[in-house]
Design a protein around this motif. Sequence first.
Motif, PDB file in Angstrom:
ATOM      1  N   MET A 103       0.831  -1.205   0.000  1.00 22.07           N
ATOM      2  CA  MET A 103       0.000   0.000   0.000  1.00 22.07           C
ATOM      3  C   MET A 103       0.864   1.254   0.000  1.00 22.07           C
ATOM      4  O   MET A 103       0.554   2.232  -0.676  1.00 22.07           O
ATOM      5  CB  MET A 103      -0.944  -0.011   1.199  1.00 22.07           C
ATOM      6  N   GLU A 104       1.956   1.229   0.756  1.00 23.42           N
ATOM      7  CA  GLU A 104       2.855   2.384   0.794  1.00 23.42           C
ATOM      8  C   GLU A 104       3.524   2.588  -0.571  1.00 23.42           C
ATOM      9  O   GLU A 104       3.659   3.715  -1.034  1.00 23.42           O
ATOM     10  CB  GLU A 104       3.906   2.207   1.892  1.00 23.42           C
ATOM     11  N   THR A 105       3.912   1.511  -1.223  1.00 23.13           N
ATOM     12  CA  THR A 105       4.498   1.611  -2.561  1.00 23.13           C
ATOM     13  C   THR A 105       3.486   2.203  -3.544  1.00 23.13           C
ATOM     14  O   THR A 105       3.820   3.097  -4.325  1.00 23.13           O
ATOM     15  CB  THR A 105       4.960   0.220  -3.056  1.00 23.13           C
ATOM     16  N   GLU A 106       2.247   1.714  -3.495  1.00 26.91           N
ATOM     17  CA  GLU A 106       1.200   2.244  -4.382  1.00 26.91           C
ATOM     18  C   GLU A 106       0.948   3.722  -4.109  1.00 26.91           C
ATOM     19  O   GLU A 106       0.776   4.509  -5.034  1.00 26.91           O
ATOM     20  CB  GLU A 106      -0.097   1.454  -4.201  1.00 26.91           C
ATOM     21  N   ARG A 107       0.932   4.107  -2.833  1.00 29.71           N
ATOM     22  CA  ARG A 107       0.723   5.512  -2.472  1.00 29.71           C
ATOM     23  C   ARG A 107       1.850   6.367  -3.039  1.00 29.71           C
ATOM     24  O   ARG A 107       1.618   7.432  -3.605  1.00 29.71           O
ATOM     25  CB  ARG A 107       0.642   5.648  -0.954  1.00 29.71           C
ATOM     26  N   SER A 108       3.080   5.896  -2.910  1.00 29.56           N
ATOM     27  CA  SER A 108       4.234   6.622  -3.433  1.00 29.56           C
ATOM     28  C   SER A 108       4.158   6.760  -4.951  1.00 29.56           C
ATOM     29  O   SER A 108       4.449   7.821  -5.502  1.00 29.56           O
ATOM     30  CB  SER A 108       5.516   5.899  -3.022  1.00 29.56           C
ATOM     31  N   GLU A 109       3.738   5.681  -5.627  1.00 27.99           N
ATOM     32  CA  GLU A 109       3.604   5.730  -7.086  1.00 27.99           C
ATOM     33  C   GLU A 109       2.523   6.723  -7.509  1.00 27.99           C
ATOM     34  O   GLU A 109       2.679   7.437  -8.500  1.00 27.99           O
ATOM     35  CB  GLU A 109       3.285   4.338  -7.633  1.00 27.99           C
ATOM     36  N   ARG A 110       1.423   6.794  -6.768  1.00 25.14           N
ATOM     37  CA  ARG A 110       0.362   7.768  -7.082  1.00 25.14           C
ATOM     38  C   ARG A 110       0.865   9.192  -6.917  1.00 25.14           C
ATOM     39  O   ARG A 110       0.576  10.067  -7.733  1.00 25.14           O
ATOM     40  CB  ARG A 110      -0.861   7.542  -6.193  1.00 25.14           C
ATOM     41  N   VAL A 111       1.642   9.435  -5.856  1.00 27.36           N
ATOM     42  CA  VAL A 111       2.199  10.767  -5.627  1.00 27.36           C
ATOM     43  C   VAL A 111       3.137  11.141  -6.775  1.00 27.36           C
ATOM     44  O   VAL A 111       3.075  12.253  -7.314  1.00 27.36           O
ATOM     45  CB  VAL A 111       2.924  10.840  -4.265  1.00 27.36           C
ATOM     46  N   ASP A 112       4.016  10.222  -7.176  1.00 29.57           N
ATOM     47  CA  ASP A 112       4.938  10.484  -8.286  1.00 29.57           C
ATOM     48  C   ASP A 112       4.180  10.765  -9.575  1.00 29.57           C
ATOM     49  O   ASP A 112       4.522  11.682 -10.324  1.00 29.57           O
ATOM     50  CB  ASP A 112       5.889   9.306  -8.493  1.00 29.57           C
ATOM     51  N   SER A 113       3.140   9.993  -9.842  1.00 33.83           N
ATOM     52  CA  SER A 113       2.336  10.192 -11.049  1.00 33.83           C
ATOM     53  C   SER A 113       1.648  11.556 -11.026  1.00 33.83           C
ATOM     54  O   SER A 113       1.632  12.276 -12.032  1.00 33.83           O
ATOM     55  CB  SER A 113       1.296   9.082 -11.176  1.00 33.83           C
ATOM     56  N   THR A 114       1.121  11.939  -9.895  1.00 35.95           N
ATOM     57  CA  THR A 114       0.463  13.245  -9.771  1.00 35.95           C
ATOM     58  C   THR A 114       1.464  14.373  -9.986  1.00 35.95           C
ATOM     59  O   THR A 114       1.164  15.358 -10.669  1.00 35.95           O
ATOM     60  CB  THR A 114      -0.211  13.376  -8.389  1.00 35.95           C
ATOM     61  N   ARG A 115       2.659  14.224  -9.443  1.00 35.09           N
ATOM     62  CA  ARG A 115       3.702  15.251  -9.651  1.00 35.09           C
ATOM     63  C   ARG A 115       4.054  15.395 -11.126  1.00 35.09           C
ATOM     64  O   ARG A 115       4.213  16.507 -11.629  1.00 35.09           O
ATOM     65  CB  ARG A 115       4.946  14.894  -8.848  1.00 35.09           C
ATOM     66  N   LEU A 116       4.188  14.265 -11.822  1.00 32.59           N
ATOM     67  CA  LEU A 116       4.476  14.326 -13.262  1.00 32.59           C
ATOM     68  C   LEU A 116       3.358  15.017 -14.028  1.00 32.59           C
ATOM     69  O   LEU A 116       3.618  15.843 -14.915  1.00 32.59           O
ATOM     70  CB  LEU A 116       4.691  12.920 -13.821  1.00 32.59           C
ATOM     71  N   GLN A 117       2.126  14.711 -13.698  1.00 36.59           N
ATOM     72  CA  GLN A 117       0.994  15.345 -14.368  1.00 36.59           C
ATOM     73  C   GLN A 117       0.984  16.853 -14.113  1.00 36.59           C
ATOM     74  O   GLN A 117       0.758  17.642 -15.048  1.00 36.59           O
ATOM     75  CB  GLN A 117      -0.320  14.724 -13.895  1.00 36.59           C
ATOM     76  N   LEU A 118       1.235  17.257 -12.881  1.00 33.37           N
ATOM     77  CA  LEU A 118       1.263  18.688 -12.561  1.00 33.37           C
ATOM     78  C   LEU A 118       2.406  19.396 -13.280  1.00 33.37           C
ATOM     79  O   LEU A 118       2.244  20.528 -13.761  1.00 33.37           O
ATOM     80  CB  LEU A 118       1.371  18.896 -11.049  1.00 33.37           C
ATOM     81  N   ARG A 119       3.570  18.752 -13.367  1.00 38.71           N
ATOM     82  CA  ARG A 119       4.696  19.336 -14.106  1.00 38.71           C
ATOM     83  C   ARG A 119       4.335  19.544 -15.577  1.00 38.71           C
ATOM     84  O   ARG A 119       4.641  20.577 -16.163  1.00 38.71           O
ATOM     85  CB  ARG A 119       5.922  18.422 -14.001  1.00 38.71           C
ATOM     86  N   ALA A 120       3.682  18.549 -16.178  1.00 37.69           N
ATOM     87  CA  ALA A 120       3.266  18.667 -17.578  1.00 37.69           C
ATOM     88  C   ALA A 120       2.277  19.811 -17.753  1.00 37.69           C
ATOM     89  O   ALA A 120       2.381  20.594 -18.709  1.00 37.69           O
ATOM     90  CB  ALA A 120       2.657  17.349 -18.057  1.00 37.69           C
ATOM     91  N   ILE A 121       1.335  19.950 -16.842  1.00 39.29           N
ATOM     92  CA  ILE A 121       0.357  21.040 -16.929  1.00 39.29           C
ATOM     93  C   ILE A 121       1.054  22.396 -16.804  1.00 39.29           C
ATOM     94  O   ILE A 121       0.756  23.330 -17.561  1.00 39.29           O
ATOM     95  CB  ILE A 121      -0.733  20.873 -15.854  1.00 39.29           C
ATOM     96  N   ARG A 122       2.006  22.510 -15.883  1.00 33.93           N
ATOM     97  CA  ARG A 122       2.750  23.772 -15.732  1.00 33.93           C
ATOM     98  C   ARG A 122       3.520  24.116 -17.002  1.00 33.93           C
ATOM     99  O   ARG A 122       3.557  25.274 -17.427  1.00 33.93           O
ATOM    100  CB  ARG A 122       3.708  23.677 -14.545  1.00 33.93           C
ATOM    101  N   GLN A 123       4.152  23.111 -17.624  1.00 35.82           N
ATOM    102  CA  GLN A 123       4.895  23.367 -18.862  1.00 35.82           C
ATOM    103  C   GLN A 123       3.953  23.808 -19.978  1.00 35.82           C
ATOM    104  O   GLN A 123       4.279  24.714 -20.752  1.00 35.82           O
ATOM    105  CB  GLN A 123       5.679  22.129 -19.284  1.00 35.82           C
ATOM    106  N   ILE A 124       2.814  23.194 -20.079  1.00 36.21           N
ATOM    107  CA  ILE A 124       1.834  23.602 -21.098  1.00 36.21           C
ATOM    108  C   ILE A 124       1.383  25.032 -20.840  1.00 36.21           C
ATOM    109  O   ILE A 124       1.295  25.854 -21.779  1.00 36.21           O
ATOM    110  CB  ILE A 124       0.626  22.627 -21.107  1.00 36.21           C
ATOM    111  N   MET A 125       1.110  25.369 -19.579  1.00 38.09           N
ATOM    112  CA  MET A 125       0.677  26.736 -19.246  1.00 38.09           C
ATOM    113  C   MET A 125       1.773  27.751 -19.569  1.00 38.09           C
ATOM    114  O   MET A 125       1.483  28.825 -20.129  1.00 38.09           O
ATOM    115  CB  MET A 125       0.283  26.816 -17.765  1.00 38.09           C
ATOM    116  N   ARG A 126       3.035  27.444 -19.246  1.00 34.39           N
ATOM    117  CA  ARG A 126       4.146  28.360 -19.573  1.00 34.39           C
ATOM    118  C   ARG A 126       4.255  28.554 -21.086  1.00 34.39           C
ATOM    119  O   ARG A 126       4.467  29.666 -21.560  1.00 34.39           O
ATOM    120  CB  ARG A 126       5.462  27.824 -19.011  1.00 34.39           C
ATOM    121  N   HIS A 127       4.105  27.461 -21.814  1.00 34.67           N
ATOM    122  CA  HIS A 127       4.171  27.537 -23.276  1.00 34.67           C
ATOM    123  C   HIS A 127       3.049  28.419 -23.817  1.00 34.67           C
ATOM    124  O   HIS A 127       3.281  29.264 -24.690  1.00 34.67           O
ATOM    125  CB  HIS A 127       4.090  26.135 -23.880  1.00 34.67           C
ATOM    126  N   LEU A 128       1.859  28.237 -23.332  1.00 29.97           N
ATOM    127  CA  LEU A 128       0.732  29.043 -23.797  1.00 29.97           C
ATOM    128  C   LEU A 128       0.903  30.510 -23.416  1.00 29.97           C
ATOM    129  O   LEU A 128       0.601  31.403 -24.215  1.00 29.97           O
ATOM    130  CB  LEU A 128      -0.590  28.507 -23.228  1.00 29.97           C
TER     131      LEU A 128
END
Length: 140
Positions: A103-128
């Motif tokens: 469960m802790e591994t899955e929680r960590s993977e979800r956090v990492d995935s969310t961080r990647l998604q937020l980074r991608a959104i920030r890059q798209i916003m900066r580009h726009l």
Amino acid sequence: MRLRIDTPLEIVVDEDQILSFRGEDESGAFGILPGHAAFLTSLSVSVVRWTRSDQSTRCCAVRRGVLTVMGDRTIAIATREAVVGNDIETLEGTVVTRFRSEMETERSERVDSTRLQLRAIRQIMRHLQAGGQVASGPLG
């Protein structure tokens, strides 16, 4: 009483003639005897145990889950994963520890995935924002 423990893939336990049941939720340990009122709770990662009519005791490690008591005769548990055994020490020491670790591994993977998604959104916003405007169509 009747006890049924289900996972998405199988019926792990389906037994009649249960005399008593012990489980654990976030508020602590609890017991269920025949005639218990209707009940619904969310189980912790823990080991549930029950006593049969022949006085033998069984136990099952559950990876969280939902427990319901229906009609003062049926205890049902829906859980993601369950391991049945006779030795509570083994289940608590090995299986519950593995469940918590996974469960802790899955929680960590979800956090990492969310961080990647937020980074991608920030890059798209900066580009726009750097482009000033979004290209407009023939009406714009």
